[in-house]
Enzyme design. Structure first.
Site, PDB file in Angstrom:
ATOM      1  N   CYS A 115      -2.597   4.033  -4.919  1.00  0.00           N
ATOM      2  CA  CYS A 115      -3.027   3.710  -3.569  1.00  0.00           C
ATOM      3  C   CYS A 115      -1.852   3.271  -2.701  1.00  0.00           C
ATOM      4  O   CYS A 115      -1.003   4.087  -2.378  1.00  0.00           O
ATOM      5  CB  CYS A 115      -4.158   2.666  -3.598  1.00  0.00           C
ATOM      6  N   HIS A 219      -8.065   4.849  -7.235  1.00  0.00           N
ATOM      7  CA  HIS A 219      -7.940   3.605  -8.014  1.00  0.00           C
ATOM      8  C   HIS A 219      -8.385   3.776  -9.466  1.00  0.00           C
ATOM      9  O   HIS A 219      -9.479   3.347  -9.837  1.00  0.00           O
ATOM     10  CB  HIS A 219      -8.730   2.481  -7.343  1.00  0.00           C
ATOM     11  N   GLU A 221      -7.548   2.121 -11.965  1.00  0.00           N
ATOM     12  CA  GLU A 221      -7.735   0.831 -12.665  1.00  0.00           C
ATOM     13  C   GLU A 221      -9.194   0.383 -12.604  1.00  0.00           C
ATOM     14  O   GLU A 221      -9.680  -0.277 -13.526  1.00  0.00           O
ATOM     15  CB  GLU A 221      -6.780  -0.238 -12.108  1.00  0.00           C
TER      16      GLU A 221
END
Ligand code: MN
Length: 249
Positions: A115, A219, A221
């Site tokens: 990002c 994203h 994660e």
């Protein structure tokens, strides 16, 4: 001989947190990042912003780097304009992370840029950004918030042969988007290698594949929380690249 986990530095954001004792200035790495690194065999350390001149010695001491998400890059650094929806601009963080990117490139340190991290990479190496996607492109589906961030909602088509496509093993992935900015001019030495259907760049790929750098606008994660295979593959690819350069004792 014990093989040690590679040390993965993760850049941090600097919120002011409300506590029972009052406001607390903090260096924060969201736990979803450290969880994703740990479960893939890495040992995370938090990198607060320090003087850019320290980047060389920091990179001496880590085996891999996650450029994490966060606020917007100061548009002055890429000849852009201020926009009302920009937030958390922090030139000190920008300058530190630009220095990390340049040193990581020089040393071919394994990097996962996520990002803001992808945007930092692009600006550090001479690219520029679209200051605000909704007002320039009209798309509003790049910005979800809240608990849905662990689920995907947007399809990205990835160029076969790019490092991200190789890591994931797929040419199309469903991703989560939490950004209102995107790459405009791609930095020299990189090319765009993944897009949503509105043409927003979601992946950057180095021309020199001997630098193991994975750069995604979404994203992973958060998607890793729900065991998304593509997201876990990005983190395991980072940790494995970091392990290959790790000294053993
Ligand atoms: Mn997006």
């Amino acid at each position: 001989m014990r093989v040690m986990n590679p040390i993965i530095g993760i850049t941090s954001r600097q919120p002011v947190i409300k506590t029972s004792g009052g406001d607390l200035e903090a260096h924060v790495v969201n736990k979803v990042y450290t969880d994703a690194v740990i479960r893939n065999g890495g040992t995370p350390i938090t990198l607060p912003p320090v003087a850019p001149s320290e980047a060389t010695r920091i990179i001496d001491r880590i085996d891999g780097l996650v450029l994490s998400g966060g606020g917007d890059i100061d548009p002055a650094s890429y000849g852009g304009k201020l926009h009302d929806d920009m937030y958390a601009i922090d030139p000190r963080r920008d300058e530190f992370e630009f220095a990390l990117v340049r040193e990581a490139q020089r040393r071919k340190l394994p990097v996962l840029a996520i990002c803001r991290g992808l945007q930092v990479l692009n600006v550090a190496l001479g690219g520029s950004l679209i200051e605000d996607i909704p007002s320039e492109i009209g798309s509003t589906d790049h910005s979800i918030r809240g608990p849905e961030v662990v689920n995907c909602h947007q399809t990205v088509t990835i160029e076969p042969g790019s490092l991200v496509a190789s890591a994931i093993g797929e040419a199309e992935v469903c991703v989560n988007s939490i950004h209102h900015q995107a790459v405009r001019k791609v930095a020299p030495g990189f090319r765009a290698a993944g897009w949503t259907s509105d043409g927003v760049i979601e992946v950057l790929d180095p021309e020199d594949h001997s630098w193991p750098i994975l750069a995604v606008q979404w994203h992973p994660e958060y998607l890793a929380v729900e065991n998304d295979a593509a997201s876990l593959a990005l983190f395991s690819s980072l940790v494995e690249a970091a392990r290959r350069k790790t000294r053993v004792s």
